[in-house]
Scaffold this motif. Sequence first.
Motif, PDB file in Angstrom:
ATOM      1  N   ILE A  35       0.834  -1.211   0.000  1.00 61.90           N
ATOM      2  CA  ILE A  35       0.000   0.000   0.000  1.00 61.90           C
ATOM      3  C   ILE A  35       0.863   1.253   0.000  1.00 61.90           C
ATOM      4  CG2 ILE A  35      -1.636   1.341   1.386  1.00 61.90           C
ATOM      5  CD1 ILE A  35      -2.887  -1.368   2.210  1.00 61.90           C
ATOM      6  N   LEU A  36       1.934   1.258   0.791  1.00 62.75           N
ATOM      7  CA  LEU A  36       2.824   2.418   0.836  1.00 62.75           C
ATOM      8  C   LEU A  36       3.500   2.637  -0.524  1.00 62.75           C
ATOM      9  CD1 LEU A  36       3.230   4.259   3.236  1.00 62.75           C
ATOM     10  CD2 LEU A  36       5.357   3.085   3.722  1.00 62.75           C
ATOM     11  N   GLY A  37       3.840   1.548  -1.215  1.00 62.29           N
ATOM     12  CA  GLY A  37       4.425   1.664  -2.556  1.00 62.29           C
ATOM     13  C   GLY A  37       3.450   2.260  -3.556  1.00 62.29           C
ATOM     14  N   ILE A  38       2.180   1.868  -3.462  1.00 61.70           N
ATOM     15  CA  ILE A  38       1.153   2.416  -4.347  1.00 61.70           C
ATOM     16  C   ILE A  38       0.959   3.903  -4.077  1.00 61.70           C
ATOM     17  CG2 ILE A  38      -1.322   2.357  -4.881  1.00 61.70           C
ATOM     18  CD1 ILE A  38      -1.149  -0.718  -4.428  1.00 61.70           C
ATOM     19  N   ASP A  50       8.650  11.612 -11.093  1.00 57.14           N
ATOM     20  CA  ASP A  50       8.999  10.363 -11.774  1.00 57.14           C
ATOM     21  C   ASP A  50      10.387  10.491 -12.393  1.00 57.14           C
ATOM     22  OD1 ASP A  50       6.591   9.208 -11.194  1.00 57.14           O
ATOM     23  OD2 ASP A  50       5.673   9.695 -13.122  1.00 57.14           O
ATOM     24  N   ILE A  51      11.107   9.392 -12.387  1.00 55.40           N
ATOM     25  CA  ILE A  51      12.419   9.366 -13.029  1.00 55.40           C
ATOM     26  C   ILE A  51      12.237   8.640 -14.360  1.00 55.40           C
ATOM     27  CG2 ILE A  51      14.773   8.492 -12.881  1.00 55.40           C
ATOM     28  CD1 ILE A  51      14.493   8.652  -9.834  1.00 55.40           C
ATOM     29  N   GLY A  52      12.405   9.336 -15.436  1.00 59.10           N
ATOM     30  CA  GLY A  52      12.222   8.744 -16.755  1.00 59.10           C
ATOM     31  C   GLY A  52      10.831   9.030 -17.289  1.00 59.10           C
ATOM     32  N   GLY A  59       9.618   6.718  -9.052  1.00 56.99           N
ATOM     33  CA  GLY A  59       9.992   8.095  -8.787  1.00 56.99           C
ATOM     34  C   GLY A  59      10.843   8.222  -7.549  1.00 56.99           C
ATOM     35  N   VAL A  60      11.169   9.448  -7.227  1.00 51.91           N
ATOM     36  CA  VAL A  60      12.031   9.734  -6.082  1.00 51.91           C
ATOM     37  C   VAL A  60      11.389   9.257  -4.783  1.00 51.91           C
ATOM     38  CG1 VAL A  60      13.119  11.601  -4.770  1.00 51.91           C
ATOM     39  CG2 VAL A  60      13.094  11.692  -7.263  1.00 51.91           C
ATOM     40  N   ILE A  61      10.118   9.536  -4.590  1.00 49.54           N
ATOM     41  CA  ILE A  61       9.432   9.128  -3.364  1.00 49.54           C
ATOM     42  C   ILE A  61       9.375   7.598  -3.278  1.00 49.54           C
ATOM     43  CG2 ILE A  61       7.256   9.217  -2.070  1.00 49.54           C
ATOM     44  CD1 ILE A  61       6.808  11.988  -3.363  1.00 49.54           C
ATOM     45  N   GLY A  62       9.109   6.942  -4.378  1.00 53.03           N
ATOM     46  CA  GLY A  62       9.078   5.484  -4.409  1.00 53.03           C
ATOM     47  C   GLY A  62      10.420   4.866  -4.049  1.00 53.03           C
ATOM     48  N   ILE A  63      11.493   5.466  -4.536  1.00 59.38           N
ATOM     49  CA  ILE A  63      12.826   4.958  -4.218  1.00 59.38           C
ATOM     50  C   ILE A  63      13.122   5.138  -2.735  1.00 59.38           C
ATOM     51  CG2 ILE A  63      15.299   5.384  -4.565  1.00 59.38           C
ATOM     52  CD1 ILE A  63      14.619   5.962  -7.518  1.00 59.38           C
ATOM     53  N   ILE A  64      12.762   6.285  -2.181  1.00 60.31           N
ATOM     54  CA  ILE A  64      12.995   6.542  -0.754  1.00 60.31           C
ATOM     55  C   ILE A  64      12.206   5.554   0.105  1.00 60.31           C
ATOM     56  CG2 ILE A  64      12.608   8.209   1.115  1.00 60.31           C
ATOM     57  CD1 ILE A  64      13.268  10.415  -0.985  1.00 60.31           C
ATOM     58  N   VAL A  65      10.945   5.328  -0.251  1.00 62.87           N
ATOM     59  CA  VAL A  65      10.108   4.380   0.504  1.00 62.87           C
ATOM     60  C   VAL A  65      10.681   2.970   0.387  1.00 62.87           C
ATOM     61  CG1 VAL A  65       7.836   3.271   0.546  1.00 62.87           C
ATOM     62  CG2 VAL A  65       7.992   5.745   0.417  1.00 62.87           C
ATOM     63  N   SER A  66      11.086   2.583  -0.807  1.00 61.79           N
ATOM     64  CA  SER A  66      11.650   1.242  -1.015  1.00 61.79           C
ATOM     65  C   SER A  66      12.919   1.033  -0.199  1.00 61.79           C
ATOM     66  CB  SER A  66      11.963   1.009  -2.489  1.00 61.79           C
ATOM     67  OG  SER A  66      10.785   1.025  -3.237  1.00 61.79           O
ATOM     68  N   LEU A  67      13.799   2.021  -0.203  1.00 59.84           N
ATOM     69  CA  LEU A  67      15.037   1.903   0.566  1.00 59.84           C
ATOM     70  C   LEU A  67      14.767   1.874   2.067  1.00 59.84           C
ATOM     71  CD1 LEU A  67      17.463   4.223  -1.441  1.00 59.84           C
ATOM     72  CD2 LEU A  67      17.508   1.726  -1.283  1.00 59.84           C
TER      73      LEU A  67
END
Length: 135
Positions: A35-38, A50-52, A59-67
């Motif tokens: 859910i947090l990834g979505i 978004d990157i790309g 995107g940047v927020i997605g990468i931060i959450v994933s890490l």
Amino acid sequence: MSPVDAIKSVLSQYAGFGGRARRSEYWWFFLFTLILGIVAGILDGALGTDIGSDPSSTGVIGIIVSLALLLPGLAVAVRRLHDTDRSGWWLLIGLVPLVGGIVLLVFFVKDGTRGGNRYGADPKEAPQAAAPSMA
């Protein structure tokens, strides 16, 4: 175990690879991560971070959450394997295409071993209340 308690338990043991984790703890954290990834993807799209140019790019927020959730996700997966009396090294079987993911799914869905095992006490057993002393 309630969803909030399960998520708190995983995050309080951020990098704790020792011990055991119940199925509910693992799956509630998995759902929380999903859910947090979505939500992070929606925020990335709304904020234009978004990157790309590919719509499926992270995107940047997605990468931060994933890490931020990578280490507790690995830790709870290892503890879940410990609950089924398997070493955390079994996570590496996930690197085998298709078969590895299916094997891990079976391990994560399987009930843990009853009673204590080499990784600790059964997390389903309620802690014994201290008996009142007869002094």
